[in-house]
Design a protein around this motif. Structure first.
Motif, PDB file in Angstrom:
ATOM      1  N   TYR A 187       0.866  -1.178   0.000  1.00 13.88           N
ATOM      2  CA  TYR A 187       0.000   0.000   0.000  1.00 13.88           C
ATOM      3  C   TYR A 187       0.907   1.234   0.000  1.00 13.88           C
ATOM      4  CZ  TYR A 187       0.851   0.613   5.044  1.00 13.88           C
ATOM      5  OH  TYR A 187       1.426   0.811   6.262  1.00 13.88           O
ATOM      6  N   GLY A 188       0.320   2.404  -0.157  1.00 15.53           N
ATOM      7  CA  GLY A 188       1.123   3.617  -0.251  1.00 15.53           C
ATOM      8  C   GLY A 188       0.808   4.602   0.853  1.00 15.53           C
ATOM      9  N   GLU A 189       1.866   5.208   1.432  1.00 18.39           N
ATOM     10  CA  GLU A 189       1.710   6.283   2.414  1.00 18.39           C
ATOM     11  C   GLU A 189       1.795   7.615   1.674  1.00 18.39           C
ATOM     12  OE1 GLU A 189       4.672   5.749   5.424  1.00 18.39           O
ATOM     13  OE2 GLU A 189       3.464   4.282   6.533  1.00 18.39           O
ATOM     14  N   VAL A 190       0.674   8.296   1.573  1.00 24.27           N
ATOM     15  CA  VAL A 190       0.583   9.522   0.782  1.00 24.27           C
ATOM     16  C   VAL A 190       1.321  10.657   1.497  1.00 24.27           C
ATOM     17  CG1 VAL A 190      -1.001  11.228  -0.191  1.00 24.27           C
ATOM     18  CG2 VAL A 190      -1.604   8.788  -0.213  1.00 24.27           C
ATOM     19  N   PHE A 191       2.096  11.429   0.714  1.00 22.86           N
ATOM     20  CA  PHE A 191       2.712  12.635   1.280  1.00 22.86           C
ATOM     21  C   PHE A 191       2.494  13.868   0.390  1.00 22.86           C
ATOM     22  CE2 PHE A 191       6.039  10.618  -1.237  1.00 22.86           C
ATOM     23  CZ  PHE A 191       6.631  11.678  -1.930  1.00 22.86           C
ATOM     24  N   ALA A 192       1.805  13.681  -0.750  1.00 23.23           N
ATOM     25  CA  ALA A 192       1.479  14.835  -1.601  1.00 23.23           C
ATOM     26  C   ALA A 192       0.270  14.498  -2.451  1.00 23.23           C
ATOM     27  CB  ALA A 192       2.671  15.209  -2.480  1.00 23.23           C
ATOM     28  N   GLU A 193      -0.622  15.495  -2.600  1.00 16.04           N
ATOM     29  CA  GLU A 193      -1.817  15.353  -3.442  1.00 16.04           C
ATOM     30  C   GLU A 193      -1.953  16.605  -4.312  1.00 16.04           C
ATOM     31  OE1 GLU A 193      -4.772  12.706  -0.565  1.00 16.04           O
ATOM     32  OE2 GLU A 193      -4.672  14.889  -0.290  1.00 16.04           O
ATOM     33  N   ASP A 194      -2.306  16.383  -5.559  1.00 16.79           N
ATOM     34  CA  ASP A 194      -2.473  17.500  -6.491  1.00 16.79           C
ATOM     35  C   ASP A 194      -3.754  17.284  -7.294  1.00 16.79           C
ATOM     36  OD1 ASP A 194      -2.068  19.754  -8.016  1.00 16.79           O
ATOM     37  OD2 ASP A 194      -0.652  18.757  -9.401  1.00 16.79           O
ATOM     38  N   PRO A 195      -4.784  18.130  -7.073  1.00 14.42           N
ATOM     39  CA  PRO A 195      -4.793  19.340  -6.236  1.00 14.42           C
ATOM     40  C   PRO A 195      -4.849  18.989  -4.744  1.00 14.42           C
ATOM     41  CG  PRO A 195      -6.963  18.930  -7.156  1.00 14.42           C
ATOM     42  CD  PRO A 195      -6.060  17.930  -7.781  1.00 14.42           C
ATOM     43  N   ALA A 196      -4.262  19.866  -3.941  1.00 12.77           N
ATOM     44  CA  ALA A 196      -4.189  19.632  -2.504  1.00 12.77           C
ATOM     45  C   ALA A 196      -5.444  20.167  -1.830  1.00 12.77           C
ATOM     46  CB  ALA A 196      -2.956  20.310  -1.927  1.00 12.77           C
ATOM     47  N   PRO A 197      -6.090  19.365  -0.986  1.00 12.77           N
ATOM     48  CA  PRO A 197      -7.257  19.854  -0.247  1.00 12.77           C
ATOM     49  C   PRO A 197      -6.842  20.827   0.859  1.00 12.77           C
ATOM     50  CG  PRO A 197      -6.710  17.622   0.421  1.00 12.77           C
ATOM     51  CD  PRO A 197      -5.785  17.962  -0.699  1.00 12.77           C
ATOM     52  N   ALA A 198      -7.818  21.532   1.382  1.00 13.09           N
ATOM     53  CA  ALA A 198      -7.528  22.524   2.417  1.00 13.09           C
ATOM     54  C   ALA A 198      -7.067  21.864   3.710  1.00 13.09           C
ATOM     55  CB  ALA A 198      -8.768  23.392   2.667  1.00 13.09           C
ATOM     56  N   VAL A 199      -7.662  20.737   4.051  1.00  9.82           N
ATOM     57  CA  VAL A 199      -7.309  20.030   5.290  1.00  9.82           C
ATOM     58  C   VAL A 199      -6.893  18.611   4.923  1.00  9.82           C
ATOM     59  CG1 VAL A 199      -8.081  19.288   7.570  1.00  9.82           C
ATOM     60  CG2 VAL A 199      -8.955  21.420   6.593  1.00  9.82           C
ATOM     61  N   VAL A 200      -5.747  18.223   5.414  1.00 11.52           N
ATOM     62  CA  VAL A 200      -5.246  16.871   5.118  1.00 11.52           C
ATOM     63  C   VAL A 200      -4.806  16.219   6.414  1.00 11.52           C
ATOM     64  CG1 VAL A 200      -4.517  17.447   2.784  1.00 11.52           C
ATOM     65  CG2 VAL A 200      -2.913  17.723   4.682  1.00 11.52           C
ATOM     66  N   PRO A 201      -4.845  14.883   6.504  1.00 11.09           N
ATOM     67  CA  PRO A 201      -4.251  14.194   7.660  1.00 11.09           C
ATOM     68  C   PRO A 201      -2.750  14.445   7.721  1.00 11.09           C
ATOM     69  CG  PRO A 201      -5.694  12.728   6.416  1.00 11.09           C
ATOM     70  CD  PRO A 201      -5.488  13.942   5.568  1.00 11.09           C
ATOM     71  N   ALA A 202      -2.180  14.254   8.902  1.00  5.60           N
ATOM     72  CA  ALA A 202      -0.740  14.443   9.076  1.00  5.60           C
ATOM     73  C   ALA A 202       0.008  13.326   8.366  1.00  5.60           C
ATOM     74  CB  ALA A 202      -0.388  14.463  10.556  1.00  5.60           C
ATOM     75  N   PRO A 203       1.028  13.675   7.567  1.00  4.65           N
ATOM     76  CA  PRO A 203       1.781  12.612   6.893  1.00  4.65           C
ATOM     77  C   PRO A 203       2.590  11.804   7.896  1.00  4.65           C
ATOM     78  CG  PRO A 203       2.852  14.731   6.568  1.00  4.65           C
ATOM     79  CD  PRO A 203       1.548  15.018   7.266  1.00  4.65           C
ATOM     80  N   ALA A 204       2.980  10.618   7.484  1.00  2.89           N
ATOM     81  CA  ALA A 204       3.812   9.767   8.345  1.00  2.89           C
ATOM     82  C   ALA A 204       5.167  10.426   8.564  1.00  2.89           C
ATOM     83  CB  ALA A 204       3.986   8.396   7.706  1.00  2.89           C
ATOM     84  N   PRO A 205       5.709  10.374   9.792  1.00  2.00           N
ATOM     85  CA  PRO A 205       7.021  10.977  10.046  1.00  2.00           C
ATOM     86  C   PRO A 205       8.126  10.232   9.313  1.00  2.00           C
ATOM     87  CG  PRO A 205       6.314   9.706  11.948  1.00  2.00           C
ATOM     88  CD  PRO A 205       5.151   9.725  11.001  1.00  2.00           C
ATOM     89  N   GLU A 206       9.205  10.942   9.035  1.00  3.03           N
ATOM     90  CA  GLU A 206      10.338  10.313   8.363  1.00  3.03           C
ATOM     91  C   GLU A 206      10.968   9.272   9.274  1.00  3.03           C
ATOM     92  OE1 GLU A 206      14.643  11.540   6.324  1.00  3.03           O
ATOM     93  OE2 GLU A 206      13.166  13.080   6.845  1.00  3.03           O
ATOM     94  N   PRO A 207      11.221   8.083   8.763  1.00  2.00           N
ATOM     95  CA  PRO A 207      11.803   7.036   9.622  1.00  2.00           C
ATOM     96  C   PRO A 207      13.233   7.373  10.017  1.00  2.00           C
ATOM     97  CG  PRO A 207      11.755   6.318   7.340  1.00  2.00           C
ATOM     98  CD  PRO A 207      11.007   7.622   7.379  1.00  2.00           C
ATOM     99  N   GLU A 208      13.613   6.942  11.200  1.00  2.00           N
ATOM    100  CA  GLU A 208      14.957   7.187  11.697  1.00  2.00           C
ATOM    101  C   GLU A 208      15.904   6.081  11.255  1.00  2.00           C
ATOM    102  OE1 GLU A 208      14.867   7.580  15.893  1.00  2.00           O
ATOM    103  OE2 GLU A 208      13.628   9.403  15.898  1.00  2.00           O
ATOM    104  N   ILE A 209      17.152   6.481  11.016  1.00  2.00           N
ATOM    105  CA  ILE A 209      18.214   5.514  10.746  1.00  2.00           C
ATOM    106  C   ILE A 209      18.800   5.111  12.095  1.00  2.00           C
ATOM    107  CG2 ILE A 209      20.386   5.082   9.573  1.00  2.00           C
ATOM    108  CD1 ILE A 209      18.077   5.538   7.678  1.00  2.00           C
ATOM    109  N   ASP A 210      18.505   3.909  12.518  1.00  2.00           N
ATOM    110  CA  ASP A 210      18.898   3.467  13.853  1.00  2.00           C
ATOM    111  C   ASP A 210      19.612   2.124  13.740  1.00  2.00           C
ATOM    112  OD1 ASP A 210      19.213   3.016  16.521  1.00  2.00           O
ATOM    113  OD2 ASP A 210      17.102   2.566  16.923  1.00  2.00           O
ATOM    114  N   SER A 211      20.849   2.095  14.223  1.00  4.18           N
ATOM    115  CA  SER A 211      21.609   0.839  14.181  1.00  4.18           C
ATOM    116  C   SER A 211      21.133  -0.149  15.220  1.00  4.18           C
ATOM    117  CB  SER A 211      23.109   1.129  14.376  1.00  4.18           C
ATOM    118  OG  SER A 211      23.587   1.945  13.344  1.00  4.18           O
TER     119      SER A 211
END
Length: 323
Positions: A187-211
């Motif tokens: 499945y896909g985690e959306v981070f951009a929509e065109d056209p963009a609506p006025a209110v959007v859910p918060a995008p997923a945070p960028e994953p951390e690089i953790d050893s």
């Protein structure tokens, strides 16, 4: 090598087998942690290489939802089509930014007719006591171009969910729920929509690089495997030293006791025997197998003559009569 003959005893063979078993378990756990470390390295590599890569487009992008290449997890894809908001569902119990909320899943039909699952983002739990969100932002209507990052589906869980919600992003469950063919490989985690609506859910945070700690844990387990044999060898060395000391001490005590007792156990010392015995009994901290040397039993006084004494007396009497 005679000093280490005790290693062939049942007790020490048992210790050796126990060390072997503990080492095998440690090596297994070390390998398990190493596998987890290798997996984490692979995930970090995917994030580094894919997260900001140029999006896949066209048929190549849509194919990832039906036959996902795990090496492309986190890779962006760009799709054009329409949302199907009537089948929107919420994934419950999703934490973000220290709060619990929901992921908003909406099916998306591409221009080629493929139906894919897109996660539009995260919304918090509302202020009401029922735990539901206050509002779910609607997806844009009409034709829209979305950019999302690929994610593999999640395993099924045994927890239930209220109407309109699911417990995990289990793509086969969504296919059965919507009763339509959809891509079940990713499945896909959306981070951009065109056209963009006025209110959007918060995008997923960028994953951390953790050893992570897996490499150090793995090395610790391997070190434990070696230390079990080091401990066994050290214990054997100490046992050999103690046995040699015991033999030396026993010989010294035998030499010392020979000053006070003859081979038959008769006291031949010049001082008081009771004093010698008390001096011997002061060594209460000696090992049990040496206390018999440190505390010799005093010779008992006989109240009645033995047959040997009677025989000696008869011989003495006959000798006197013959004179």
């Amino acid at each position: 090598m005679n000093d280490y003959r005790f290693l062939l005893s049942g007790k020490w063979l048992g210790f050796f087998l126990l060390a072997c078993a503990a080492a095998v378990v440690s090596v297994y756990l070390g390998g398990w942690q190493m596998d987890r470390n290798d997996h984490l390295i692979g995930e970090n590599t995917k994030i580094t290489q894919n997260y900001r890569a140029e999006p896949l487009t066209g048929a190549g992008a849509a194919e990832q939802f039906t036959a996902h290449d795990e090496r492309l997890t986190w890779h962006p894809v760009r799709l054009t089509g329409r949302y199907l908001p009537e089948d929107q569902v919420l994934v419950r119990n999703r934490p973000q930014d220290g709060r619990v909320g929901y992921e908003v899943l909406v099916p998306f039909r591409t221009q080629d007719g493929d139906v894919l699952v897109l996660d539009r983002g995260w919304i918090p739990t509302g202020e009401a006591a029922n735990g539901m969100p206050d509002e779910v932002p609607a997806p844009p209507g009409g034709q829209v171009t979305v950019t999302a990052r690929l994610q593999p589906g999640e395993p099924a869980v045994s927890r239930g969910a209220p109407e309109g919600q699911i417990a995990s992003v289990q793509l086969e469950e969504l296919r059965d729920r919507w009763d339509r063919p959809i891509g079940t490989a990713a499945y896909g985690e959306v981070f951009a929509e065109d056209p963009a609506p006025a209110v959007v859910p918060a995008p997923a945070p960028e994953p951390e690089i953790d050893s992570g700690p897996h490499l150090s844990y793995s090395l610790q387990w391997y070190a434990f495997a070696a230390l079990f044999f080091v401990a066994y060898g050290y214990a054997a060395r100490q046992q050999a030293r103690n046995d040699a000391w015991d033999r030396q001490y026993a010989a010294e005590m035998e030499r010392r006791l020979s000053r006070f007792y003859d081979e038959d156990g008769n006291y031949i010392g010049e001082g008081d025997e009771e004093l010698v015995v008390r001096q011997m009994e002061m060594a209460d901290d000696m090992p049990a197998h040496l206390k018999s040397l440190m505390r010799p039993q005093p010779r008992r006084r006989r109240s009645r003559p033995t047959w040997e004494d009677e025989e000696d007396a008869m011989l003495d009497a006959l000798e006197h009569q013959g004179r």
